[in-house]
Design a protein around this motif. Structure first.
Motif, mmCIF file in Angstrom:
data_model
loop_
_atom_site.group_PDB
_atom_site.id
_atom_site.type_symbol
_atom_site.label_atom_id
_atom_site.label_comp_id
_atom_site.label_asym_id
_atom_site.label_seq_id
_atom_site.Cartn_x
_atom_site.Cartn_y
_atom_site.Cartn_z
ATOM 1 N N MET A 1 -8.626 -1.675 -6.109
ATOM 2 C CA MET A 1 -7.449 -2.199 -5.784
ATOM 3 C C MET A 1 -6.375 -1.513 -6.522
ATOM 4 S SD MET A 1 -8.015 -4.058 -2.998
ATOM 5 C CE MET A 1 -6.607 -4.861 -2.680
ATOM 6 N N SER A 2 -5.184 -1.461 -5.884
ATOM 7 C CA SER A 2 -4.033 -0.710 -6.258
ATOM 8 C C SER A 2 -3.234 -1.722 -7.093
ATOM 9 C CB SER A 2 -3.327 0.071 -5.150
ATOM 10 O OG SER A 2 -3.895 0.432 -4.213
ATOM 11 N N PRO A 5 2.049 -1.586 -5.163
ATOM 12 C CA PRO A 5 1.860 -1.605 -3.854
ATOM 13 C C PRO A 5 2.218 -0.599 -3.005
ATOM 14 C CG PRO A 5 3.909 -3.143 -4.417
ATOM 15 C CD PRO A 5 2.940 -2.572 -5.732
ATOM 16 N N TYR A 6 1.701 -0.462 -1.700
ATOM 17 C CA TYR A 6 2.083 0.464 -0.970
ATOM 18 C C TYR A 6 3.416 0.697 -0.448
ATOM 19 C CZ TYR A 6 -3.032 1.627 0.245
ATOM 20 O OH TYR A 6 -4.051 2.025 0.284
ATOM 21 N N ARG A 7 4.064 -0.516 -0.139
ATOM 22 C CA ARG A 7 5.580 -0.402 0.113
ATOM 23 C C ARG A 7 6.222 -1.315 -0.844
ATOM 24 N NH1 ARG A 7 6.019 -1.540 6.194
ATOM 25 N NH2 ARG A 7 4.615 -3.545 5.693
ATOM 26 N N ASN A 90 -2.372 7.635 0.600
ATOM 27 C CA ASN A 90 -3.177 8.297 1.487
ATOM 28 C C ASN A 90 -3.108 9.829 1.309
ATOM 29 O OD1 ASN A 90 -5.266 6.524 2.466
ATOM 30 N ND2 ASN A 90 -3.408 5.512 3.107
ATOM 31 N N ALA A 380 -1.775 11.151 7.256
ATOM 32 C CA ALA A 380 -2.245 10.898 6.087
ATOM 33 C C ALA A 380 -1.671 9.083 6.071
ATOM 34 C CB ALA A 380 -2.102 11.306 4.953
ATOM 35 N N GLU A 381 -0.545 9.480 6.488
ATOM 36 C CA GLU A 381 0.212 8.240 6.058
ATOM 37 C C GLU A 381 0.902 7.495 7.439
ATOM 38 O OE1 GLU A 381 1.750 7.123 3.146
ATOM 39 O OE2 GLU A 381 0.045 8.388 2.129
#
Lengths: 456, 456
Positions: A1-2, A5-7, A90, A380-381
């Motif tokens: 897990m990252s 965060p993505y956003r 990604n 990808a995104e």
């Protein structure tokens, strides 16, 4: 897990309450605007005939570092802001790069771009002054859409002079502006003297941004309770767009990041400065060193990389003041590049100055390479970039690939200024292999430079 | 200053980690699917030839209340979720209503709608099973776009049978799917037996969703390592879409709100159930009373309000299983309503059952009234709704206006399932006054009902 965060979203209470005025930190200012008839510096009174009063003050303000965002305008911003900073996990994976790629996404509003930030501000000040109607021009249509939305909200009438070729090619753009209540006139038109003169000389012309500006300014001057508004180039617009960078900086601070490289596409310059201004502040003040700022422009309209740093008109009809800027000449007609928002002969005087003084680098990229990057990014995104924004995507990918070679884990931030929902013809042309690259020859450029005014 | 923010976002860590399976809380289940040849209940093995295995289990699952969202899929969701719950302050002001209006906005991704929630899930399970390619149909294009995006991400090939009239009218939709690598075939086509048969009988036909489904299913059955996927109607899709309602409920809890009225547009039903399921849970379990659930459908395709509750085919070519549902008959051809996503003759069996048992109300609205509401909403809230979503907007506005009359400060939640970027022709038609309303006569409906299969 990252971990990151993505956003990364700010909360509503963390949104900027002031704009940042980069000019207050610049060591030297750009040269003054000149009156088109006299070539003498333009005074506030000259400007007030064209622009709203408060915006004229903002245009000239080189001393206040932070300027309050009016509360009513903050409320408007809350309908579509804060916009997220996104970690492009990604894209990083697809590129196999150790670089950390972030982008500030400004496309998640119906105008499809960052333009709404300044549109709302300009309409707000117009309303406050008692102005009833506004005129403007639009090319790709993002600015016209944003302004239509703001006018619908604040209750002002709006007339948009839309470059004729866009008017015909982009009926959906016209449709969305009309939905928000704007009146759209294809430019050049017979509603202005400038338009009639151009039509007489070039009966079949598809128009240009420079020509549409001339018509909109003329219409504003001749209409009661009316002013003209512009979506880029000017210092006032750069000021409003600083919310992009302020939010980006605050969001990155939350995850302990500071970019090594900041990349923005540049047409008139509002998107680029909006993103970089609060980071540039640190460079100008010496609190940060070695941050790279990269302006990306189309190879077909290379004002920074191949233009002259000279006084020039901001429009084709020569009704606007002159500005000292990087320019290809106000009569330079860029090829039919699909990034309509970047097809402008000049560049913001403030960016021109920063570029001239070595604070910003510039890169020109060819459009097939731009769309290649756009498709890679989209897959990808899951976001379809506007062709304008895809210029920044191209260079962000190139920088990330350099990191793959060197093994450096640089932090890259770029501006994803808008979405490509109205640009599918361009994507289809790219996919079908019918898109071509046009790079002006030195001779083409000389023709543009020959039209530069002789200012002592 | 407002206490409740304009946009309520969950943090990434608050995102749902499980879907909610409404069927586990339903007192009675919908009747079983029947095989189209034998009219006998369909077994798992029949379904596995068409659908991915895990999705078949989900389709039949009436016992597990919560089902884990796989981690890789959670990661995908993080690229565009959580989506915000928005307090429509400006719409409230424009309407002068004491009601508190909230909407869950699912349009901020490139597919432009909630469809990506299930598309990603279905492609994920297909990949996990070793499936290499998928087929589907699309009408308005939102589902096809979403699936193209998911296939690009997970690396599967995709063929989309696109209703021919949409294929021709919406080149941009085609363009965006192609950008994400999908192959698009206008339906009916000569690539399937069903398509050839329909073309022979109706040479000039513009196609229909029911017909495109038939072609996509046939193609999946005849292609190695291939399965068919569907964007609505099925229980598996309803399950995936429950993320909408789970997020909405969690976001509203943050501001101490629980809706009195929940409104969703209903075509196949995935958007509606996605939004209402976690709230319906409270009604079914008796922990909440008096919550109103309203399904909104077009007056031109009124399957709930004027359809029959009967066994019917899900497609025109009669290759799919039969379902007991509210239906207008699989040969009912709805008029050229602009909300392509709502032009389906049937309705999710689960929703049909809930409606039949009195848990859900239904309202049918005419499209000019829908677009009137859409324009009001857009001007107030700066978001251009999809025509489908605008059906919910219409009823939300009507309920808010009732509150203005009664003085009640009800809390209204509606689903803004998508954006109208690809529907500007419809908006233009509305603005120009050329849009008409078509309401089928009882005779029209009888013709559709006459085609219902005779199932004992």
């Amino acid at each position: 897990m990252s971990k990151v965060p993505y956003r990364i979203y700010l909360s509503e209470s963390e949104m900027p309450k002031q704009w940042y005025n980069l000019r207050a930190d610049m060591k030297e200012q750009h040269d003054p605007y000149l009156h088109p008839a006299t070539f003498k510096p333009v005074g506030l009174d000259d400007m007030k005939a064209i622009f709203c009063e408060e915006l004229c003050y903002q245009e000239m303000n080189t001393t206040d570092r932070f300027i309050d965002i009016p509360e009513e305008l903050q409320e408007f911003y809350k309908m579509f802001r804060p916009s997220p900073v996104v970690r492009a996990y990604n894209l990083e994976k697809v590129l196999g790069t150790p670089a950390k790629i972030y982008y500030k996404f400004e496309g998640n509003n119906t105008s499809g771009s960052h333009k709404l930030n300044s549109a709302a501000a300009q309409v707000y000040y117009a309303k406050k002054q008692g102005i009833k109607r506004l005129t403007t021009e639009t090319g790709a249509g993002q600015w016209g859409t944003a302004l239509s939305m703001a006018c619908a909200h604040f209750g002002l009438d709006l007339t948009v002079y839309m470059v004729k070729v866009s008017y015909e090619q982009k009926p959906f753009r016209k449709g969305v502006m009309q939905t928000f209540g704007a009146k759209i006139i294809p430019s050049p038109s017979d509603t202005t003297e400038v338009g009639r003169a151009i039509l007489k000389e070039h009966p079949g012309t598809g128009g240009s941004l420079g020509c549409a500006i001339s018509e909109a300014v003329e219409a504003a001057l001749k209409t009661p309770d009316c002013r003209y508004v512009l979506g880029s180039v000017l210092n006032q617009v750069l000021l409003h767009q600083s919310v992009i960078g302020l939010e980006a900086k605050a969001a990155l601070e939350k995850v302990d990041e500071y970019p090594d490289i900041i990349i923005g596409s540049a047409g008139g310059g509002s998107n680029l400065v909006g993103l970089v201004a609060p980071f540039m502040m640190d460079t100008l003040n010496g609190t940060r060193k070695n941050t790279e700022f990269i302006a990306v422009e189309p190879a077909s309209c290379p004002s920074l990389t191949r233009g002259r740093y000279a006084y020039d008109y901001c429009d084709t009809g020569h009704v606007t003041p002159l500005a000292r800027m990087y320019t290809l000449g106000s009569n330079f007609i860029p090829s039919a590049n699909h990034a309509g928002g970047l097809r402008y002969h000049g560049m913001s005087p403030a960016i021109s100055k920063l570029y001239h003084d070595g604070y910003i680098k510039a890169v020109a990229v060819e459009q097939t390479k731009v769309f290649e990057a756009a498709v890679t990014f989209a897959k990808a995104e899951t976001i379809l970039p506007a062709p304008e924004s895809a210029h920044a995507v191209r260079v962000a990918i190139d920088e990330a690939l350099k990191c793959r070679e060197s093994g450096e884990a640089k932090t890259i931030l770029f501006g994803l200024s808008g979405t490509g929902f109205f640009d599918l013809n361009a994507y289809t042309s790219y996919l079908e292999g019918t898109m071509s690259d046009y790079i002006p020859t030195d001779e083409d450029l000389e023709k543009g430079f020959a039209t530069l005014p002789k200012v002592e």
